[in-house]
Each structure stands twice: as C-alpha cells, then as structure tokens.
Design an enzyme around this catalytic site. Sequence first.
Site, PDB file in Angstrom:
ATOM      1  N   HIS D  85       0.993  -1.071   0.166  1.00 41.23           N
ATOM      2  CA  HIS D  85       0.114  -0.040   0.057  1.00 41.23           C
ATOM      3  C   HIS D  85       1.070   1.147   0.079  1.00 41.23           C
ATOM      4  O   HIS D  85       1.444   1.591   0.964  1.00 41.23           O
ATOM      5  CB  HIS D  85      -0.733  -0.019   1.153  1.00 41.23           C
ATOM      6  CG  HIS D  85      -1.728  -1.179   1.046  1.00 41.23           C
ATOM      7  ND1 HIS D  85      -3.409  -1.007   0.731  1.00 41.23           N
ATOM      8  CD2 HIS D  85      -1.639  -2.421   1.355  1.00 41.23           C
ATOM      9  CE1 HIS D  85      -3.799  -2.269   0.588  1.00 41.23           C
ATOM     10  NE2 HIS D  85      -2.963  -3.115   1.155  1.00 41.23           N
ATOM     11  N   ARG D  86       1.006   1.744  -1.068  1.00 40.13           N
ATOM     12  CA  ARG D  86       1.999   2.821  -1.322  1.00 40.13           C
ATOM     13  C   ARG D  86       1.665   4.171  -0.857  1.00 40.13           C
ATOM     14  O   ARG D  86       2.635   4.982  -0.507  1.00 40.13           O
ATOM     15  CB  ARG D  86       2.363   2.784  -2.948  1.00 40.13           C
ATOM     16  CG  ARG D  86       3.180   1.674  -3.320  1.00 40.13           C
ATOM     17  CD  ARG D  86       2.980   1.642  -4.938  1.00 40.13           C
ATOM     18  NE  ARG D  86       1.748   1.289  -5.357  1.00 40.13           N
ATOM     19  CZ  ARG D  86       1.601   0.801  -6.614  1.00 40.13           C
ATOM     20  NH1 ARG D  86       2.123   0.879  -7.709  1.00 40.13           N
ATOM     21  NH2 ARG D  86       0.123   0.687  -6.936  1.00 40.13           N
ATOM     22  N   GLU D  92      10.711   2.168   9.096  1.00 43.96           N
ATOM     23  CA  GLU D  92      10.998   0.830   9.640  1.00 43.96           C
ATOM     24  C   GLU D  92      12.346   0.607  10.430  1.00 43.96           C
ATOM     25  O   GLU D  92      13.285   1.218   9.996  1.00 43.96           O
ATOM     26  CB  GLU D  92      10.997  -0.144   8.476  1.00 43.96           C
ATOM     27  CG  GLU D  92      10.845  -1.558   9.091  1.00 43.96           C
ATOM     28  CD  GLU D  92      10.904  -2.649   7.856  1.00 43.96           C
ATOM     29  OE1 GLU D  92      10.756  -2.231   6.892  1.00 43.96           O
ATOM     30  OE2 GLU D  92      10.983  -3.754   8.139  1.00 43.96           O
ATOM     31  N   ARG D  96      20.131  -2.855   9.636  1.00 44.24           N
ATOM     32  CA  ARG D  96      21.479  -2.601   8.812  1.00 44.24           C
ATOM     33  C   ARG D  96      22.169  -1.978  10.314  1.00 44.24           C
ATOM     34  O   ARG D  96      23.366  -1.876  10.451  1.00 44.24           O
ATOM     35  CB  ARG D  96      21.554  -1.642   7.958  1.00 44.24           C
ATOM     36  CG  ARG D  96      20.944  -2.441   6.461  1.00 44.24           C
ATOM     37  CD  ARG D  96      21.085  -1.185   5.532  1.00 44.24           C
ATOM     38  NE  ARG D  96      22.390  -1.086   4.970  1.00 44.24           N
ATOM     39  CZ  ARG D  96      22.909  -0.044   4.279  1.00 44.24           C
ATOM     40  NH1 ARG D  96      22.017   0.790   3.804  1.00 44.24           N
ATOM     41  NH2 ARG D  96      24.112  -0.351   3.903  1.00 44.24           N
ATOM     42  N   ARG D 176      21.911 -10.514   8.842  1.00 49.51           N
ATOM     43  CA  ARG D 176      20.602 -10.939   9.017  1.00 49.51           C
ATOM     44  C   ARG D 176      19.752 -11.680   7.971  1.00 49.51           C
ATOM     45  O   ARG D 176      18.728 -11.653   7.976  1.00 49.51           O
ATOM     46  CB  ARG D 176      19.835  -9.225   9.093  1.00 49.51           C
ATOM     47  CG  ARG D 176      20.164  -8.250   7.948  1.00 49.51           C
ATOM     48  CD  ARG D 176      19.440  -8.333   6.629  1.00 49.51           C
ATOM     49  NE  ARG D 176      19.554  -7.443   5.803  1.00 49.51           N
ATOM     50  CZ  ARG D 176      19.123  -6.298   5.720  1.00 49.51           C
ATOM     51  NH1 ARG D 176      17.921  -5.865   6.260  1.00 49.51           N
ATOM     52  NH2 ARG D 176      19.565  -5.271   4.780  1.00 49.51           N
ATOM     53  N   ARG D 203      -7.636  -6.104   3.267  1.00 48.07           N
ATOM     54  CA  ARG D 203      -6.862  -6.795   4.261  1.00 48.07           C
ATOM     55  C   ARG D 203      -7.575  -7.007   5.477  1.00 48.07           C
ATOM     56  O   ARG D 203      -7.280  -8.210   6.112  1.00 48.07           O
ATOM     57  CB  ARG D 203      -5.817  -5.946   4.751  1.00 48.07           C
ATOM     58  CG  ARG D 203      -4.817  -5.408   3.840  1.00 48.07           C
ATOM     59  CD  ARG D 203      -4.108  -6.544   3.094  1.00 48.07           C
ATOM     60  NE  ARG D 203      -3.264  -6.091   1.829  1.00 48.07           N
ATOM     61  CZ  ARG D 203      -2.441  -6.853   1.063  1.00 48.07           C
ATOM     62  NH1 ARG D 203      -2.626  -8.130   0.990  1.00 48.07           N
ATOM     63  NH2 ARG D 203      -1.711  -6.331   0.038  1.00 48.07           N
TER      64      ARG D 203
END
Lengths: 285, 285, 285, 285
Positions: D85-86, D92, D96, D176, D203
């Site tokens: 869903h852009r 997030e 890293r 990871r 959804r």
Amino acid sequence: MDAILGQEIRVLDHGFIRVVDYMGNDDAVVQAARVSYGTGTKSVSDDRNLIRYLLRHRHTTPFEMAEIKFHVKLPIFVARQWIRHRMASVNEYSARYSVLDREFYVPTGDAIAVQSKDNRQGRSTAVSIEQAEVVERSMSESAESAYDTYLELLNEDSGSFKSNEARSGIARELARAVLPVSYYTQWYWKIDLHNLMHFLELRADRHAQYEIRRYAEELLKIVKAWVPHTYEAFVDYRAEAVSLSGPALRVLRRMLAGERIKESESGLSGREWRELAATLQLDLE
Amino acid sequence: MDAILGQEIRVLDHGFIRVVDYMGNDDAVVQAARVSYGTGTKSVSDDRNLIRYLLRHRHTTPFEMAEIKFHVKLPIFVARQWIRHRMASVNEYSARYSVLDREFYVPTGDAIAVQSKDNRQGRSTAVSIEQAEVVERSMSESAESAYDTYLELLNEDSGSFKSNEARSGIARELARAVLPVSYYTQWYWKIDLHNLMHFLELRADRHAQYEIRRYAEELLKIVKAWVPHTYEAFVDYRAEAVSLSGPALRVLRRMLAGERIKESESGLSGREWRELAATLQLDLE
Amino acid sequence: MDAILGQEIRVLDHGFIRVVDYMGNDDAVVQAARVSYGTGTKSVSDDRNLIRYLLRHRHTTPFEMAEIKFHVKLPIFVARQWIRHRMASVNEYSARYSVLDREFYVPTGDAIAVQSKDNRQGRSTAVSIEQAEVVERSMSESAESAYDTYLELLNEDSGSFKSNEARSGIARELARAVLPVSYYTQWYWKIDLHNLMHFLELRADRHAQYEIRRYAEELLKIVKAWVPHTYEAFVDYRAEAVSLSGPALRVLRRMLAGERIKESESGLSGREWRELAATLQLDLE
Amino acid sequence: MDAILGQEIRVLDHGFIRVVDYMGNDDAVVQAARVSYGTGTKSVSDDRNLIRYLLRHRHTTPFEMAEIKFHVKLPIFVARQWIRHRMASVNEYSARYSVLDREFYVPTGDAIAVQSKDNRQGRSTAVSIEQAEVVERSMSESAESAYDTYLELLNEDSGSFKSNEARSGIARELARAVLPVSYYTQWYWKIDLHNLMHFLELRADRHAQYEIRRYAEELLKIVKAWVPHTYEAFVDYRAEAVSLSGPALRVLRRMLAGERIKESESGLSGREWRELAATLQLDLE
C-alpha cells in the site's frame, strides 16, 4: 504555533493562508528516526543535530511523519501551479456546486513588471507608476466585465434574459467558463513536512512566479514557528545550499590547489562557467 | 491501435486527443499476472478469462503494467478537473514561457442547459435555440474581449500604450491572468492502464461535467482499440456494474425469497430506497 | 538498447535483471519539454544541451515521460529495500500461490566484511579467506536447513508426516514463514526515468548496501544504453554532484577570496568541516 | 479514542498496534466536504448523512483530510504484504543499524491449516492437534536455529570464531540474511483515512492471509472508536457491499420481473453464475 492556529494570514490582495490543524512537530521527526535506526542513533544524542543530520544526508522519510493542513484562498492561476505537487490532499471549492464571489487578483506597484528578455519565464524591472495604473485599470475592468457576464449567464441578478422561459440561468458549471484565471478559489490542502519542504524549495525560489512565491514566503514563516529545528536545517541544507556538478567540482578543486583556470580550459559550457563564477562570487575570466 | 497512433481525434470545438506512444497491451497484463501467481494461474488458461478474473476480483496491479501517453488539447476548466488524478505524469504548455493562442471553448446547441434543480452540480434541459444563441454570443464576446486585453498587456500588437516608455509589454505570466478558464491549453499526459480506468470510471460517468466526459468518451474508444479484453471487462465489471450496500443486499435477498417489503420496513433511507428501485428497475412502494 | 532487450543480465549468485519493455528515450524527454516551454525552448536548440539544462535546473517532469519495465530476480532482503521506492509498479511472485525454489543468496569473497565501527549501517574490511569460508558455509547450511523444513511443512516430498491424515501439508502461505530473507523472489518492476534516476542516486551510492548496489550498477549500464544524453547529464549533475550547504558555501567563498580559515572560525560543526575538506580535497586545519 | 492512544493492542504472538497520533476525525471529513461543495451541501444538513452520502458516491477526497499514525510490530512476511500500500509513510526498524531481537511468529491451533485445493492462495481446514504440535515445533526450531547462526555471525555472544582476528563479527546487514520472514520487525506507519479504508477493504477481507487480517481487524476497531460515522458508512457501503456486474444486474432484473432463468440462458460464465447465486443466497439451477 498554537498562536497562529486558525488565524488568516493575508497574502496578495484577497488571498490568505490559515493553519487548520497539524500533527506532530520536530519531535515526531526525531521519534520516527529513532525507530528506524534503533540504538544506531544514540551517537547523535541531540535532537537538533539529529534533524540536521537527517536533512543533510537526505534521510527524508522521518519528515513525512509530521503533517499539516491549511485553508488557502488563492487565484486560479496560482492554484494551477500549486496543484502540480501531487503528494498532497486537496478539497477545492467547486464552481459546479456554488457561485464564485466577485473577487479577483490585480497586481499592483512593483509586481507589475515587463517581460524579462533573458529569462523567458520571468519578469524584469517594474513599469512606471503611470503604466502600472493603466495595467491595473485594464486588468480590473476586464475581470469585472467577465463577472458581469457570469452573473448574466447565471441569471442571478434577474432580468438579463428578456423572455419568461429564460427565467432560470444556465448551469453554474458552464457559466464559470467566462471567468479569468485571476479569480480567487479556495481549498483545504494537507501535506507532510517532507513534501512541504519540496514545495517550498521550488516555490520560495526566485525562479517561481512572484504570486505563488508570496504564499511560499508565508508558509516558510509558519514552518519556522511549527518546526524550528527543521526550518533551520532546511535553510542551511536546502534553501541556501548549492549543487556543484562533477565537472564544476573538479574545476573548483584545481582552483583551490592554486591553479589559474580559464573558461576554455575548464571543460564547462559558457553558461555553466558563468553560473559557477556567480555561485562562488568570483570574477572569472 | 497503430492505425490511430499520432492521429488527432477532435473533441469539443478546438480540442483533440492524440496517442503519442504506448507500452504493452492486454498481453502485458496477462504476463505480469502470470509472474505474480506463478503456476497458480494455470487453471485460468485463457487470456481473456484471466483478464476478466483480475478485474472482477480487483487484482489491479497487473493493469499498471501497460502504459499510454497522450497529447491533449483542452479548455483550462477541463484541465483543472483532469489534473486531480494524481497518479499520472503531465507536461503542460506554459503561459509563462509562451503566448497562448486565441482559442477558447464555447458550448453550442444542447450543451447549453439550465442549472439542474435537484442535482446541484449538473445541468438540466437544454435552453431554447434563441437563448442558446444569446449565450454563445455572450460567452464568445467575453472571451474575445479578454484576449484583446491580453494582447494589449503584452503589447504584442504594438501601439497599445501611448507613451514611449511603454514599448515593452508586461510579463506573459502576468498578462495571462486576464484570460478565462474557457481558453485552451495543451499537455502531454502519461498514465498506466489501471489509473486510466479509474479516470474513465469517474469521468465517463453521467455525473461528470459534459465537457470532460466528451474526452473520456474518446479515450474509451482508444482503450477499446488498444486493449480489447480489458475494455470488455471494464464495461462489464466497472462501467456497467453497480454496488449494492450491505443493507440493500439484505433487502434484495428478502425480496427474492418472496417477501413484499415496504420502504418503511427496509431500513434504508428514502434516498437509498429510491436508488435501489432505480437500480433494480422495480416499481417499489 | 534493443540488443539487450530480453537478455538476462546476471547479478549476484542467482539474480538477474532483464529489460522487458520500454517506452520513449531521450527524444521523449525533449519532446515533452518542448511542449511545456513552447517556443521558449528555441534558444536551447540542441537536444543534448536541453536535457542537460533540464536536469541541472531540476525540471524533472519531462523525465517522467520515458518508461521502462524490468524483470528482476533478487533476494528478499534486497527486495525489501527496493520496494521503499513507491513511485513504481510491481508484480511480485506470490509465495501464497506457488512454491519458492531452493535458491538463496550467499555472499562470497570480499562481500563478506566486518561491521564498520564508524558507520553503523555499513561494512568495513573483508574478513580473511578462512573466515569467509566459515561464514559462507554457515549461511548456506542455515538456508538449506530452512528449505528442508519448508518442504517438510508443505509435505511436497512425501512421507514427512508419518500418519495418514497428515498426507497434505500446511498452506504455502504459512510454510514460507520459515524461509530466510536471503531467498530469491522475482518481480516485474515498471518505473519512469525520473523516478529511476532517484532510485539510482540512492542505490548506486556507496552508502547503499552492497547487494542492492550491484543491481543499481547494472541498471546504470542499461540507462546508459537506453538514454545516453540523460545518462551523461545524470552522472555530471546527480551522481558526481555535491551539495554545499549555505554555511559551507560562505566558508568556501572566504577561502577563495584568500582568507585562511580554521575550523573554529568556520561556523561549521566538526563533522561538516571534515566533510567539506573531503569534498574539496583540502588538507584543512 | 484518547482512551486507546498510546496503548499497545496485542496482535498475534508478539505483535502489536499502537496509535501514536492522529489529526482530525469525522468532523474533518465534513469540514472539507463543506469547503468543496460550498452552499451545495446545505441540503444534507446532518453530518452523519453527509458522510454516508460521500462514501456511497465515492467522493473520497474529504476522507484524505483525517490522518493517523501507528506504531506496529509485525512479522516480516506480513510487512511485505502491508508495504504494497504505497500511499502511506513508513519508518521501519533497520537491521542494518541495529540487531534484531529473538522474536518470531509461530502459528498456533486453528491458524495451522492445510493448503486449500480450490483456492490456490488460501488455507482450508485446520490440522489435527497432534499435527499442529509437530508444525509448531518444527517452525520454532527452525527459527531458533537461524537466530543462533545470526548471533554467531555477528559474534555478539563471543567466542564463535576461534582465532583472534575473528573477534569482530560480520556486518549486521549481512548477518540478518539468515533470519526467516517469520521474524518480527516494527515500524511507524502514517496514512490518511481514505487510504486506510482501502487497506482495510483488502486486508480485512476473507481472502487476505489470516495473519495480516488479524492486524486489519484491530485497525477496524480503532477506526470505529476514532471516526464512528465513517466506520458505520464503511461497513455498509464498502465492507458489506457487493458489486454486481452489468450482465449480472441484467439477469437479476429479469428474475425480479418474474422470469425463471437457467445458467445456460444467463450469459454468465459458470463461475460468475455460482458467485451470483451465493451473493443473492439463491438456490439457482
């Protein structure tokens, strides 16, 4: 910020900007960045420095986490430039549903300038006071006359069509076609801080048309009151920043190493050479 | 499709649509769906049925994989409705850079209609031929007069300002403010098939203003030539489809089970009750 | 460009990029710009210079008029970084519909590096050959073992659950939860040239993770073959360009005017002072 | 709404949803609509009815004027569906920068179901309690084992590599790669009410994978508390609504007019005929 919430800030002759609501501020940017980087942001312990770091390194997503909503009244031709910024939400007054007011923009004083010769999309020097008066009168009369026709087509002020069957005017969505783009419209406009900065980078720039720039200038003041750290970083890293191309950077490095460079040896085009000289405030050959 | 590539398809009095380029067609939709679903699409072996399945179940992303680019000439007030569709790319003729032509839209015949009483954003019946002539003349004269002022401000046709210092006109970006929204602009418009269908669902609908609907109708013909399977599915599942609310569906089920239902027992509002009756073409009490 | 159309260009150990289709090229950019600026672009008569002008002055919309579609096979953790670029269309292989192949990414040689101390999101020097072998084996075995569990859960290779009622495995959408993010997925990805350049600016940059950078490097070669003028301008004005902040620019101007400036007098933070020195390749105090 | 602000609402075994902030509510929708329609909305004087009208007629832009921000903790495979869903903003947690916790999703009880035969992307009946235990253990062990490898590669728990030079582990961004998509990540997610409803329509639907549907169900409760009028309208006109295709509508009208119709006379495919029967709860031949 709460002091200006809901206030109409006047722009141009009949326009305004009003902050309707907002969500988050500098803290929301910091908070989102700290979620992303987890313990990785501990080294930048200070909020102001973290915001500066994010903006300098184009980590733009945390700036999407603050949101603001404006009520704006603006001429249609300004609205047409404004709407090109797609990453925003808009609810505009509909001239299909409702009748537009007799309100239009007329430039005054220094805003009335002749066409620039070297910049095809810009203005040059202001016209004389006498000519400015001629222009103002001419633009006003043209806009007033269009509105008279609008009302006549709507048949709102009665009696414009003689016969009985013409009592009701033509549809609003049709009649409005005669109104010039100087007429004011209004809308609610909601945008996040990242996209607002992008808007401001383009529209507060001297290449933007004067009229939309006036709105951008007032928006900048609001941003300063709303998110002072972000505003400061925006000025340093975006508004006042310059981009040097790879070739220009290589020329600059040679200069700083003591070399005297002529345009012909620079590898830059004449235009870029002059742009570099202007950026560096150098009197280059 | 290649037969119409590059052709100017006339719309309204001076407008047009021209397909400049396109990428992919029905096959591109199928190809993308088969990547997504892997061996999962084997059961729908037929391309036409796969496209119908995708559209029926709102699997919309494969339709983003076909792209089309148009050159469109359209009145500014139509452009203002059109641009609200944000998921597209636009390059519009700039009235800051260049002078606009003396070309404006004037409705004719049945397009000239009175304001609808019950639909605030629509037109009702056409006016009489006599009144239509009055309207046409009035709109034309208003637009012509604005253009005269525009030229005068630009000082393009010389001698409009008496004195010597008025030789050069004011900036194009200013002078254009007097032009009505009936004036034609033009742009390149690029959009993917999914977003084009969304545009068409709204703009080919009878609630859309007549003038933009005329463009949508021509776009629909182009879609039919370009992606015939998608077009057919679009007509069945989008253009001609109806949405029944949860409450309306429950009423319908009771009807089909043989129950006679009155409005007061339906749980629907009066408006929704009438909408349901119209949809089902029933003469409900 | 047509020479590489449809070719699988290998990336990493099992990945690839394949150009599926494209629409337009440098000419499409020029064509759109000329529509926008009308006669205003006559002064920049040369296509190459027009493209350079557009990119230098961030007139980005004409670059949206060229479009390209790729088929990409890539590890899930790369896909997760890639998908953050929202202005693109994607159809990804669905592990709900279909079983994933036993294909996963394992870094080799210099790609296996220790955590950087000063850059929290980066790698430092490569490990020894001996340690690299340990890492490779460890990552391979872990991925293989996960796939064995996957198959077992799917019950695809029979007999994994002893009893009769366990004949059919659990749903694919559940079983895939055990697979590591090193596993390969694939998708169709469609994007316009403007947004592709934005992607490349971030993902071909040395701060991007090595694995996605490898894809970006191959995409750059494709861009070079597809739109050579745009590619050249991209390198000069984006990839190799640097941004100088307002404060940094003011320091630079004083230097060029002959002033010797120390960090403490610069008004820059220590970090920015060092960044400026590195950019200008100066040995600053 | 303010009662739940900041509260962690548990979802699945280790996930949660937390409302971080919001801007506007039902009133903001009404307010924006009244700006658009000007005096045109006077006839719908009641806020609740105006909201119902807007949603029923797909006037979606006013719903963009309310905004909400969540903190969500969710398995990576759910995040991968969610991110499609852009039209939303995301920050997030970065694997890293920081080390992921030993937290992964394992389905339990009825959530463990066999692959559906007729729905390629779904689950069928739950497995037996005994088999469920086998599956749970198998998935847990696989995830635990991957985390052990992760720690070993990071060399976080010391001593995993024997020699001295192996003191420091490999980069977090590399290590990871061994973690399964069942591992939990977290993000800030900001979205407007219109796009949130679109998300929920897809959804919270029974075709969505169970795990993301669990999040959608909790989001629905939040929407109900936040914007009760919009929630009610959403249920009636979106969640519980059905779309009837043009051909299906024509069949239905004939039925309602008293005609008995067989599948072969309907013009519908077998699949669509059965779907229509199910929708109308009719026992069709």
